[in-house]
Write a protein that holds these residues in place. Structure first.
Motif, mmCIF file in Angstrom:
data_model
loop_
_atom_site.group_PDB
_atom_site.id
_atom_site.type_symbol
_atom_site.label_atom_id
_atom_site.label_comp_id
_atom_site.label_asym_id
_atom_site.label_seq_id
_atom_site.Cartn_x
_atom_site.Cartn_y
_atom_site.Cartn_z
ATOM 1 N N ALA A 18 -2.359 1.551 1.688
ATOM 2 C CA ALA A 18 -1.580 0.404 1.222
ATOM 3 C C ALA A 18 -1.531 -0.684 2.291
ATOM 4 O O ALA A 18 -1.616 -1.879 1.994
ATOM 5 C CB ALA A 18 -0.168 0.844 0.852
ATOM 6 N N PHE A 19 -1.388 -0.257 3.555
ATOM 7 C CA PHE A 19 -1.392 -1.217 4.660
ATOM 8 C C PHE A 19 -2.722 -1.969 4.700
ATOM 9 O O PHE A 19 -2.765 -3.199 4.853
ATOM 10 C CB PHE A 19 -1.161 -0.492 5.991
ATOM 11 C CG PHE A 19 -1.512 -1.324 7.193
ATOM 12 C CD1 PHE A 19 -0.627 -2.274 7.687
ATOM 13 C CD2 PHE A 19 -2.753 -1.181 7.826
ATOM 14 C CE1 PHE A 19 -0.963 -3.070 8.786
ATOM 15 C CE2 PHE A 19 -3.090 -1.966 8.920
ATOM 16 C CZ PHE A 19 -2.193 -2.914 9.400
ATOM 17 N N LYS B 282 -0.073 5.600 2.501
ATOM 18 C CA LYS B 282 0.631 4.565 3.256
ATOM 19 C C LYS B 282 -0.350 3.708 4.043
ATOM 20 O O LYS B 282 -0.259 2.464 4.054
ATOM 21 C CB LYS B 282 1.644 5.209 4.205
ATOM 22 C CG LYS B 282 2.466 4.212 5.009
ATOM 23 C CD LYS B 282 3.472 4.939 5.908
ATOM 24 C CE LYS B 282 4.276 3.950 6.741
ATOM 25 N NZ LYS B 282 5.244 4.660 7.627
ATOM 26 N N ALA C 223 -4.872 -2.463 2.305
ATOM 27 C CA ALA C 223 -5.052 -3.339 1.147
ATOM 28 C C ALA C 223 -4.300 -4.658 1.306
ATOM 29 O O ALA C 223 -4.693 -5.679 0.731
ATOM 30 C CB ALA C 223 -4.583 -2.617 -0.120
ATOM 31 N N SER C 224 -3.221 -4.630 2.101
ATOM 32 C CA SER C 224 -2.418 -5.846 2.286
ATOM 33 C C SER C 224 -2.784 -6.599 3.565
ATOM 34 O O SER C 224 -2.263 -7.682 3.827
ATOM 35 C CB SER C 224 -0.932 -5.488 2.327
ATOM 36 O OG SER C 224 -0.642 -4.667 3.451
ATOM 37 N N ALA C 225 -3.688 -6.022 4.361
ATOM 38 C CA ALA C 225 -4.063 -6.650 5.637
ATOM 39 C C ALA C 225 -4.998 -7.829 5.396
ATOM 40 O O ALA C 225 -5.740 -7.868 4.416
ATOM 41 C CB ALA C 225 -4.745 -5.629 6.539
ATOM 42 N N GLU C 226 -4.962 -8.766 6.310
ATOM 43 C CA GLU C 226 -5.832 -9.943 6.210
ATOM 44 C C GLU C 226 -7.067 -9.741 7.089
ATOM 45 O O GLU C 226 -7.095 -10.115 8.257
ATOM 46 C CB GLU C 226 -5.060 -11.198 6.627
ATOM 47 C CG GLU C 226 -3.890 -11.518 5.703
ATOM 48 C CD GLU C 226 -3.177 -12.803 6.099
ATOM 49 O OE1 GLU C 226 -3.634 -13.453 7.073
ATOM 50 O OE2 GLU C 226 -2.194 -13.150 5.448
ATOM 51 N N ALA D 75 -9.417 -3.539 2.640
ATOM 52 C CA ALA D 75 -9.089 -4.864 3.173
ATOM 53 C C ALA D 75 -10.118 -5.915 2.748
ATOM 54 O O ALA D 75 -9.973 -7.093 3.070
ATOM 55 C CB ALA D 75 -8.997 -4.818 4.693
ATOM 56 N N ASN E 45 -2.658 -2.730 13.481
ATOM 57 C CA ASN E 45 -1.938 -1.462 13.292
ATOM 58 C C ASN E 45 -1.891 -0.709 14.626
ATOM 59 O O ASN E 45 -2.928 -0.516 15.269
ATOM 60 C CB ASN E 45 -2.635 -0.614 12.228
ATOM 61 C CG ASN E 45 -1.784 0.571 11.798
ATOM 62 O OD1 ASN E 45 -1.383 1.392 12.605
ATOM 63 N ND2 ASN E 45 -1.510 0.652 10.507
#
Length: 255
Positions: free
Chosen positions: A141-142, A138, A144-147, A187, A155
């Motif tokens: 995944a966060f 989880k 990988a989607s963060a900018e 990221a 977070n």
């Protein structure tokens, strides 16, 4: 242990009366002494041997030498982390641990057995293997989607860590460092200052983080070399076995 003994002595001495010794005071002292001793011993009620025994109970099978030593060392380290006064489950540490385990066991000959070792390792520590893996995925995944690093710092876990660190309640481990590094990888935050920024957001000492990451990279290099040596050894043994069988076949054919 010496620290706990001095703490106990201090507590008991503080309750010692300066003049008369009444029955009530004596009883209070005895009860206080007993309470302090119980608190001190409860921290050490699970030994390293207990943790190792629990692991072997869950996984009573031999592990190839390349991995067995590392598993034993990590289990001992994890035991002292688990039973530290400051220990508290942390999703970032879970990501770090899962990353370490998966990288160390890369190339393990049996995927099913690798999963059982993972389960046995965490079960021996009283942790939930499924939750650890799920939380790591989880958080990954966060990341990988963060900018970038600013997205990672958003977070809430970093704010929580910073608060704990400020109150001297955060138990830092190498898995926190590796977890942060893994988040930055996912990221794609390649700026050299990104790690410093993320460590600062979590209230973690950057020098410790860099030191642990360097040690971890060294461990991976040593493991890779050991795997290579083992592969060469197995290849030699395979050739020798083939040669012996060929000679036996020739001898049998000539008789």
């Amino acid at each position: 242990m010496a620290t706990m003994s001095s703490f106990t002595a201090t507590r008991v001495a503080a309750l010692r009366p300066t003049s008369t010794k009444t029955t009530t005071t004596t009883t209070t002292r005895a009860m206080t002494r007993k309470t302090v001793v119980v608190r001190a011993s409860s921290i050490y009620e699970v030994t390293v041997s207990d943790t190792k025994a629990k692991f072997l109970e869950k996984y009573p099978y031999p592990i190839p030498s390349v991995w067995s030593t590392i598993v034993s060392e990590l289990l001992v380290q994890a035991h002292f982390t688990k039973y530290n006064r400051k220990y508290e489950y942390n999703a970032l540490s879970s990501l770090g641990f899962v990353s370490v385990f998966d990288q160390l066991f890369e190339g393990f000959p049996d995927e099913a057995q690798k999963a059982k070792i993972f389960e046995a390792f965490l079960s021996a520590l009283g942790e939930d293997a499924a939750k650890t893996r799920a939380d790591a995925e989880k958080l990954g995944a966060f990341a990988a989607s963060a900018e970038g690093v600013d997205g990672l710092k958003a977070n809430p876990l970093f704010a929580t860590m910073a608060t704990q660190a400020a109150a001297d309640k955060l138990l830092y481990t190498k898995y926190i460092a590796i977890g942060m590094f893994r988040m930055l990888e996912l990221a794609k935050a390649t700026d050299p200052k990104a790690l410093e920024s993320l460590a600062g957001a979590g209230g973690v000492d950057l020098k410790k983080v860099n030191s642990d990451l360097a040690m971890y990279k060294g461990l991976l290099s040593k493991l890779a070399a050991a795997k290579e040596l083992q592969a060469e050894f197995l290849e030699r043994e395979k050739r020798k076995t083939a040669e012996r069988l060929a000679k036996k076949a020739e001898k049998a054919a000539s008789e």
